[in-house]
Structures are given as C-alpha cells and as structure tokens.
Design a protein around this motif. Structure first.
Motif, PDB file in Angstrom:
ATOM      1  N   ALA A 227      10.638  -4.687   3.084  1.00 57.62           N
ATOM      2  CA  ALA A 227       9.245  -4.478   2.748  1.00 57.62           C
ATOM      3  C   ALA A 227       9.121  -4.615   1.019  1.00 57.62           C
ATOM      4  CB  ALA A 227       8.843  -2.855   3.166  1.00 57.62           C
ATOM      5  N   MET A 230       7.057   0.190  -2.277  1.00 56.93           N
ATOM      6  CA  MET A 230       5.775   1.149  -1.904  1.00 56.93           C
ATOM      7  C   MET A 230       5.531   2.254  -2.764  1.00 56.93           C
ATOM      8  SD  MET A 230       6.336   1.231   2.034  1.00 56.93           S
ATOM      9  CE  MET A 230       7.300   0.003   3.021  1.00 56.93           C
ATOM     10  N   GLU A 231       4.363   2.705  -2.906  1.00 53.65           N
ATOM     11  CA  GLU A 231       4.168   4.065  -3.377  1.00 53.65           C
ATOM     12  C   GLU A 231       4.693   5.286  -2.400  1.00 53.65           C
ATOM     13  OE1 GLU A 231       2.817   4.695  -6.296  1.00 53.65           O
ATOM     14  OE2 GLU A 231       2.458   2.697  -6.961  1.00 53.65           O
ATOM     15  N   GLN A 234       2.696   5.672   0.655  1.00 56.97           N
ATOM     16  CA  GLN A 234       2.898   4.403   1.541  1.00 56.97           C
ATOM     17  C   GLN A 234       4.110   4.572   2.353  1.00 56.97           C
ATOM     18  OE1 GLN A 234       2.372   1.514  -1.557  1.00 56.97           O
ATOM     19  NE2 GLN A 234       0.708   0.322  -0.453  1.00 56.97           N
ATOM     20  N   ARG A 235       5.199   5.093   1.960  1.00 53.60           N
ATOM     21  CA  ARG A 235       6.342   5.121   2.472  1.00 53.60           C
ATOM     22  C   ARG A 235       6.159   6.404   3.582  1.00 53.60           C
ATOM     23  NH1 ARG A 235       8.741   5.514  -2.760  1.00 53.60           N
ATOM     24  NH2 ARG A 235       9.267   7.743  -2.228  1.00 53.60           N
ATOM     25  N   VAL A 238       4.427   5.060   6.780  1.00 54.15           N
ATOM     26  CA  VAL A 238       5.223   4.040   7.554  1.00 54.15           C
ATOM     27  C   VAL A 238       6.369   4.905   8.094  1.00 54.15           C
ATOM     28  CG1 VAL A 238       7.363   2.382   7.464  1.00 54.15           C
ATOM     29  CG2 VAL A 238       5.169   2.201   5.932  1.00 54.15           C
TER      30      VAL A 238
END
Length: 291
Positions: A227, A230-231, A234-235, A238
């Motif tokens: 991916a 990510m911030e 965001q992680r 997920v």
C-alpha cells in the motif's frame, strides 16, 4: 547510554516485542540500537538486583554489567526486555497487588542504571482476563496460592506504576493497554526500540498470528507492504477491517470459569480497569499510548 527497560507485563505480548526487535537486530545495530537476547542479560541483571536487596552493590557494578552485555562500541541505545524484571510469573498477583516484588526490584534496577538515561515500558491488561490467564499459565499448586487470598476488585495497575515511579522517579514510563495492541503495535515497537527514522522494521505483522485465523496476518502484511504510505489513522482503519474479517475468536477468548466469577463480577472488573487506565493517564511521568 539510553537504556530502554521493557518490563512486560506477564501475559501481554508473550515475548513477541523482543522477538520482533531481535529479528531486526542487524538493521537496528546499524542505527546504534542493540537488542540482546534475554539469555545475555536476564540472569546477570536479576542476580545483581538480588545482591542489591541483600547487601548493596558496588558503584561500578552497573557499568561492569553493561560491559558484559553491550557488544558494539557504536551502541547508543540498549533495549532490555523481560517480564521477570518485576516478578516471576507465579508471583505476578498476590492478594490485591500486581507484582509485589516490584519495589526491591526497581530499587536494584535504579542502583544499576541510574547513571544512564533510562526509560521504562509496560503493557497492562484487564484483570478480568489477566487473572484467568495467569491461573491457566501456572501449575495447580501455584494457582491455589493465587486464589487463596485473591481480592480481584482491589487490583490496580496504577498502584504498580506508582511503586515503579517512587523507586525510579527519574525514569519516565510509557504504558499501554494490551487490549489496544493491534492498533498500537507499530507505535510500541517504535517507542521501545527508539528506531523512528529510516528503513521500516520487518516482521511487524507477525504479531497478528496471535489473534487472526491462519493466513490472516500474512494477508495483512502483504497489503501493508504494497500500500502507499498511510497516516496512523488510516493504518488503524485497515487493521480494524482485517480484524473484522480474519479475527479468530478461539485465540482471544478467555475461560473465566476457573475463577468462579459471575458475569457481574467480570463486568465490574472491566469498569474498574477503565477507571484505573484513566488514573494512569493523569499520573505525572507516565505516558499512556492510546489508539
């Protein structure tokens, strides 16, 4: 030298923090971070702590001990991880107290390392699951001793942290809830190792094998590796999605039947734990990691 002491607690990451950092040993060494195996330091440190409690130790004992552990002249940060720093497993709970041996042990650790920049790290866990897990991890005789005078509603992690702070006040302590580990694991590895720049750590997502069905952790690792950057938020989204899809309930369920507790007692312990976490969050010298 910076010294990071990861104190456990018992029955939280089960050695996986140290294991992940050991798997990244060569990369961390290039950054001046040394993560020795427990066999290289645990017995010698605990022996020195015991000696301090009985008769005191020489002023240079800590430096002599470090000379026997540190293998590189370039080491700037030493990460020492052992649940036994605070207590052997069978003594992790006595009556209404976590790790009643913590006071003399922290005194000894301070005597050894007070000339260095020490930081402390501790995961905590809801007593409603910690105590049943502890009873299942020790032998029958030890379990009976624990049950004999147990006062579960009086157990407070903040009491343990207060003892640690009293005995080693110059060492800041970072605390996190084991229940939040899926969303904090990368943060925890970063904080304990001190490795905040450069090449990412490998094997980070191996931990998720402890809560996911077979293959779930590998799928998460593959997704994250491929991916775009990510911030943190965001992680975490997920990870939440993968947990929703691949969580293995059998791996996270705790059998509380060995305690004889009612559902009301379990709920009460969870409420008291939430209050205890809020107490920790307000304590001076304590950093509470949260998702």
């Amino acid at each position: 030298m910076d010294i990071a002491l990861h104190l456990g607690a018992h029955l939280t990451d089960d050695g996986r923090l140290r294991g992940c950092l050991e798997q990244n040993r060569h990369m961390l060494q290039r950054a001046g971070i040394e993560v020795p195996e427990a066999a290289q330091f645990r017995t010698s440190i605990l022996d020195a702590v015991k000696t301090h409690a009985q008769s005191g130790i020489a002023p240079d004992a800590g430096d002599m001990l470090l000379d026997s552990i540190v293998t590189s002249d370039n080491t700037e940060r030493l990460v020492l991880s052992s649940t036994r720093f605070l207590s052997p497993l069978p003594s992790a709970v006595r009556r209404a107290q976590f790790c009643p041996m913590a006071e003399p042990r922290m005194k000894g650790l301070r005597a050894l390392f007070a000339d260095h920049n020490v930081s402390l790290y501790l995961a905590i866990r809801n007593p409603a699951s910690f105590v049943p897990a502890l009873l299942g991890a020790v032998n029958d005789e030890q379990a009976n001793v624990i049950r004999g005078d147990l006062e579960p509603t009086a157990l407070r992690w903040s009491d343990l942290v207060r003892t640690i702070r009293d005995q080693f006040p110059e060492a800041p302590i970072t605390v996190w809830c084991d229940e939040d580990t899926p969303f904090l694991w990368e943060d925890v590895l970063t904080e304990v190792s001190g490795h905040k720049d450069g090449q990412p750590l490998a094997h980070v997502y191996d931990w998720f094998d402890t809560v996911m069905v077979e293959g779930g952790a590998a799928k998460l690792a593959s997704y994250m590796d491929n991916a775009p950057p990510m911030e943190r938020s965001q992680r975490q989204r997920v990870i939440a999605a993968f947990l929703d899809k691949f969580c293995d309930e059998d791996k996270i369920d705790i059998d509380v039947s060995t305690t004889g507790w009612s559902e009301e007692t379990v709920d009460l312990l969870s409420e008291l734990y939430d209050e205890d976490v809020a107490t920790l969050d307000a304590m001076d010298g304590v950093t509470l990691l949260q998702p």
